[in-house]
Each structure stands twice: as structure tokens, then as C-alpha cells.
Design a protein around this motif. Structure first.
Motif, PDB file in Angstrom:
ATOM      1  N   VAL A 170      68.836  73.394  70.103  1.00 59.46           N
ATOM      2  CA  VAL A 170      67.995  73.547  71.295  1.00 59.46           C
ATOM      3  C   VAL A 170      66.761  74.358  70.926  1.00 59.46           C
ATOM      4  O   VAL A 170      66.871  75.463  70.397  1.00 59.46           O
ATOM      5  CB  VAL A 170      68.778  74.255  72.431  1.00 59.46           C
ATOM      6  CG1 VAL A 170      67.932  74.337  73.694  1.00 59.46           C
ATOM      7  CG2 VAL A 170      70.094  73.534  72.715  1.00 59.46           C
ATOM      8  N   SER A 171      65.586  73.833  71.199  1.00 62.08           N
ATOM      9  CA  SER A 171      64.345  74.522  70.851  1.00 62.08           C
ATOM     10  C   SER A 171      64.160  75.757  71.720  1.00 62.08           C
ATOM     11  O   SER A 171      64.788  75.904  72.779  1.00 62.08           O
ATOM     12  CB  SER A 171      63.156  73.588  71.050  1.00 62.08           C
ATOM     13  OG  SER A 171      62.956  73.323  72.428  1.00 62.08           O
ATOM     14  N   SER A 174      63.040  74.763  75.121  1.00 60.06           N
ATOM     15  CA  SER A 174      64.132  74.231  75.936  1.00 60.06           C
ATOM     16  C   SER A 174      65.045  75.360  76.420  1.00 60.06           C
ATOM     17  O   SER A 174      65.551  75.315  77.552  1.00 60.06           O
ATOM     18  CB  SER A 174      64.939  73.208  75.148  1.00 60.06           C
ATOM     19  OG  SER A 174      64.164  72.058  74.877  1.00 60.06           O
ATOM     20  N   CYS A 175      65.267  76.350  75.560  1.00 61.41           N
ATOM     21  CA  CYS A 175      66.059  77.522  75.976  1.00 61.41           C
ATOM     22  C   CYS A 175      65.410  78.195  77.178  1.00 61.41           C
ATOM     23  O   CYS A 175      66.085  78.546  78.155  1.00 61.41           O
ATOM     24  CB  CYS A 175      66.169  78.521  74.827  1.00 61.41           C
ATOM     25  SG  CYS A 175      67.246  78.027  73.467  1.00 61.41           S
ATOM     26  N   GLU A 177      63.408  76.895  79.353  1.00 68.90           N
ATOM     27  CA  GLU A 177      63.518  76.031  80.528  1.00 68.90           C
ATOM     28  C   GLU A 177      64.913  76.094  81.138  1.00 68.90           C
ATOM     29  O   GLU A 177      65.069  76.180  82.363  1.00 68.90           O
ATOM     30  CB  GLU A 177      63.189  74.587  80.136  1.00 68.90           C
ATOM     31  CG  GLU A 177      63.206  73.619  81.318  1.00 68.90           C
ATOM     32  CD  GLU A 177      62.817  72.206  80.927  1.00 68.90           C
ATOM     33  OE1 GLU A 177      63.125  71.283  81.706  1.00 68.90           O
ATOM     34  OE2 GLU A 177      62.208  72.028  79.854  1.00 68.90           O
TER      35      GLU A 177
END
Length: 277
Positions: A170-171, A174-175, A177
Motif C-alpha cells: 500500500v503506497s 493510499s495509507c 486516504e
């Protein structure tokens, strides 16, 4: 007022997540405030505090450091910051300390050992993989020991967190978000009850720190409960003087409106300091 507690794991990218999260949601971040406050209150160099936390302290530093005092003072700082709200707290056991508070989001950011080693090698500008591996292991061991000693938990247990994110997959974006989405869910909205709980826990932490500040109560170990400014002291002390000092110190703490002193004095025949622990 979002309060987000994130773990601090070397090379996990937790720092990147915390900084981007704070920037995205316009939140404050806990940076060096705790170290600075501990250094000031304990008259101890910041470098020594960092070495103790990172497992790098020498034998003399480990033997002479008052680890209990460090734990009490750092807890006070974490609770004070959380009580203000609108903040991202990273490390210092914040995920464990704030776990009971319903509106606090507890997050663990983790990553594979190999990727964490790669990260450290890049940041140190070294090709000595063995050295980097040892540093990561030492950091992990220090964190695990501190969490077990201070909170009696196993570091990394997923049940301690509301969300566990693996930055291998998970980028950072993305974390951010995903955590943001969680803060907006009904389960994590601040309520009057959750706000009161955090305020009570903050006051209790403040009183424990005040006990450590005062020579007469420095070694007093009793149960402290706070409810809306009303404080209850329960447990055993070795003298009337200690009982009175505990009440006096607690009553003087900011936010305390009353003290119910239920402390019992040990009988003369059993008055040994070790007996109350």
C-alpha cells in the motif's frame, strides 16, 4: 477533532504517512515536543533520552536512568497533546495509551524486514547490509521490550490497532486516504462521552506526573481515578504524612476540583516500604 495515533517502526514509512496525513487534514503533529519536555523535566540531555528509547544507551545510562519517571512524563505529554485534538501522534506508546478512547484512530504502519533494511541503507548511504540489519533488529527489540514493560502487550499484535497497513503493498498516499476515510466513519466521531473519557485520562496522567515531581510522593504507588475533575485515590501508603502529601499534591493539579482520599495507612507492624508494592 481527529486524533490519530500511529506506530513508529524504523523503515516502515510511518513518518511519511504521518506527515502527509497531517498536511492533508491540516492537523498538528507530535515532533520533538516529548523529548524536549522530558529533557527539561528530568534535567537529562535529549541525546540520552533518544538513546534509551532506541536501545542504544550504554550500561551506565541504563542503570542510572529512571525509566518509570520517563514513562510517567511521556504519558502526560501524549495525553495532553491528544486532549487538544486535531493531531497525529507517532510513537511513544500512543496507540496503546489512547486505545480505550473511542474517537482515537489507532494505526500500525508496517513493512517487510528486507524493505526496511533497504530503506535504512539508502538513508545512511551505506552498502553494509549486516550493519543495517542489526540496527533494524535492535530498534525492533527496544520497541517490543518497552511496549511489554510499560503496557504488558506484544508489540505488533493486530488487535491493538484499528487499522494495519503494509507499505510493501500500500503506497503512502493510499495509507493516507484509508486512514482519512476511517476518521470520517461514525465509529470514530468524537462524542461528549469520549471527550470526557480522554479528559479524565489526561487528568490522571497529570496527577501521576505531579506525584513524580514531588519528593514526598515520588515513590507513592496508588490507584488514581478521575471523573469530571473529581479524583479518587485508592491504595496503601506507609504513613499519615504520605497520605496527606498525596492528597495535597493531587488537589493542586490543574483541573482537579475535589479529592476523595481513600488511601489506607499500613499498620506499624507491617510498615515496610516493599510491602506496598
Amino acid at each position: 477533532m481527529p486524533v490519530i495515533a500511529i506506530t513508529q517502526e524504523m523503515g516502515s514509512l510511518a513518518k511519511d504517512v504521518g506527515m502527509q496525513l497531517a498536511d492533508s487534514l491540516k492537523l498538528d503533529t507530535m515532533r520533538h515536543e516529548v523529548v524536549e519536555r522530558l529533557s527539561e523535566k528530568m534535567n537529562m540531555p535529549k541525546s540520552v533520552i533518544r538513546r534509551l528509547r532506541e536501545g542504544k544507551a550504554g550500561i551506565v545510562e541504563r542503570l542510572t536512568a529512571d525509566r518509570q519517571k520517563i514513562a510517567v512524563y511521556s504519558a502526560e505529554e501524549v495525553f495532553e497533546l491528544a486532549n487538544r485534538g486535531n493531531i497525529v501522534l507517532r510513537g511513544w506508546g500512543a496507540t496503546c495509551m489512547l486505545r480505550p478512547v473511542p474517537h482515537v484512530v489507532g494505526v500500525r504502519i508496517t513493512r517487510s524486514f528486507e524493505k526496511r533494511v533497504d530503506w535504512l541503507m539508502e538513508n545512511l548511504g551505506t552498502d553494509d547490509r549486516g550493519f543495517a540489519e542489526d540496527e533494524i533488529r535492535r530498534s525492533d527489540e527496544a520497541h517490543a521490550a518497552r511496549m511489554h514493560q510499560q503496557f504488558g502487550v506484544t508489540w505488533g499484535d493486530p488487535l491493538l490497532y484499528d487499522l494495519v497497513l503494509n507499505t510493501d503493498r500500500v503506497s503512502v498516499a493510499s495509507c493516507v486516504e484509508l486512514i482519512t476515510q476511517l476518521t470520517r466513519r461514525p465509529e470514530f466521531q468524537e462524542t461528549e462521552a469520549s471527550r470526557a473519557m480522554l479528559a479524565d485520562m489526561t487528568l490522571t496522567a497529570r496527577i501521576r506526573a505531579a506525584f513524580k515531581d514531588n519528593e514526598a510522593t515520588r515513590d507513592t504507588k496508588v490507584t488514581i481515578e478521575s471523573h469530571g475533575g473529581q479524583v479518587s485515590l485508592q491504595g496503601i501508603v506507609i504513613s499519615d504524612a504520605e497520605r496527606g502529601a498525596a492528597q495535597q499534591v493531587a488537589a493542586a493539579v490543574q483541573g482537579v476540583t475535589g479529592v476523595d482520599n481513600q488511601l489506607r495507612v499500613m499498620s506499624t507492624s507491617r510498615r515496610f516500604t516493599s510491602a506496598k508494592y
